[in-house]
Scaffold this active site. Sequence first.
Site, PDB file in Angstrom:
ATOM      1  N   PHE A 138       0.857  -1.175   0.000  1.00 42.89           N
ATOM      2  CA  PHE A 138       0.000   0.000   0.000  1.00 42.89           C
ATOM      3  C   PHE A 138       0.902   1.237   0.000  1.00 42.89           C
ATOM      4  CE2 PHE A 138      -2.334   3.551   1.740  1.00 42.89           C
ATOM      5  CZ  PHE A 138      -3.468   3.527   0.952  1.00 42.89           C
ATOM      6  N   ASP A 223       9.550   2.944   1.737  1.00 37.81           N
ATOM      7  CA  ASP A 223       8.346   3.717   2.072  1.00 37.81           C
ATOM      8  C   ASP A 223       8.132   3.612   3.583  1.00 37.81           C
ATOM      9  OD1 ASP A 223       5.823   4.679   2.597  1.00 37.81           O
ATOM     10  OD2 ASP A 223       4.899   3.801   0.821  1.00 37.81           O
ATOM     11  N   LYS A 252       2.828  11.466   6.831  1.00 40.78           N
ATOM     12  CA  LYS A 252       1.966  11.267   7.997  1.00 40.78           C
ATOM     13  C   LYS A 252       2.490  12.002   9.228  1.00 40.78           C
ATOM     14  CE  LYS A 252      -0.265   7.061   6.340  1.00 40.78           C
ATOM     15  NZ  LYS A 252      -1.496   7.729   5.910  1.00 40.78           N
TER      16      LYS A 252
END
Length: 397
Positions: A138, A223, A252
């Site tokens: 993801f 990531d 984030k």
Amino acid sequence: MTITVDARTDRCAHNYHPLPVVVASARGCWVTDVTGRQYLDCLAAYSALNFGHGHPALLAAARTQLDRLTLTSRAFDHDQLYEFCAELGDLAGKQMVLPMNTGAEAVETAIKVARKWGYTVKGVPADQATIIVAADNFHGRTTTIVSFSTDPGARDDFGPFTPGFKVVPYGDAAALEAAIDATTVAVLLEPIQGEAGVVVPPAGYLRAVRDACTRHNVLFVADEIQSGLGRTGATFACEHVGVVPDMYLLGKALGGGIVPVSAVVADADVLGVLRPGQHGSTFGGNPLACAVGRAVVRLLSTGEFQDAAQVRGAQLHAGLAALAPFGVIAVRGQGLWAGIDIDPAVGTGREICERLMELGVLAKDTHGSTIRLAPPLVITEAEVDWAVDRLAAALRG
């Protein structure tokens, strides 16, 4: 004017299926809904709130900057940009930083950088660059990113898809190396897969990936948008196995839960391939984002939050492991991050999260009977125990 739940749902596109709670305020690990009821937040906005809701140092940085300057675009410099890049680069041990806004933007940026590097440095023939990714990944939901997703919910009805990606099984280093050829410019991986259910790769996997990338002159892109910035008990999840990627993708928690901030962090021989006009973002690296991002880096520079995630994470995982008699099949994760597989006979992930909500804990399901816990790193010992007790009660029904 008070808007009813039904009216609100009708006016908002149905791209999410939220739990039926409407949050009005929050502080630390706790949120309060519109009726005044409090809940322990064990999702932390998918790790965007690593430092909790309303951390005073982050709010102070934002308020100070709000009164000074919030946006110039990159047409002009401002007095927060270069300090932010230098401080974040130092935290990551890299020479250059390219600030963007969302995690998906950071991934898209990394794809462009890797391709440009492949053509101008490695010598891959024009328009032939390929990037190796892992199944069950993801990395976001843009059209290019869903092109290499293996999740039908992310892909179905969104084609045609962007070419140039090879998908291999996550955790299989031999399959990954076998997929490398003369066109390969990068390997893009999550050190721990989040949406897949907080999946930790087998021992030695990330080291094998790093070694294969080095042997074949391929960029290793990590990531760390969810796994980074303290979540796993280290600044970056890659640190746990002594691996340094060529590019970190961050987001984030970099915005402190206040503004969207993301970044690609790498050395000059990688990010230096970009030239003015080849990539950009009006809001990327804006003064407000940089001021908050600098405050985040300062919080992480002490190691306090990383240590807390390690200690409280060990407590959390020990507590979860004791729930096997109540229907917990497996627990995965690292630090304050856990994926919990529930016996389907006990309930779906959604059903367990709804029961937890009724008991005062907010969490999120993924893929059937799996739930995820990722509380803010400021959670206390007593709050961890309380959350585990509530989960035990939810499993008992």
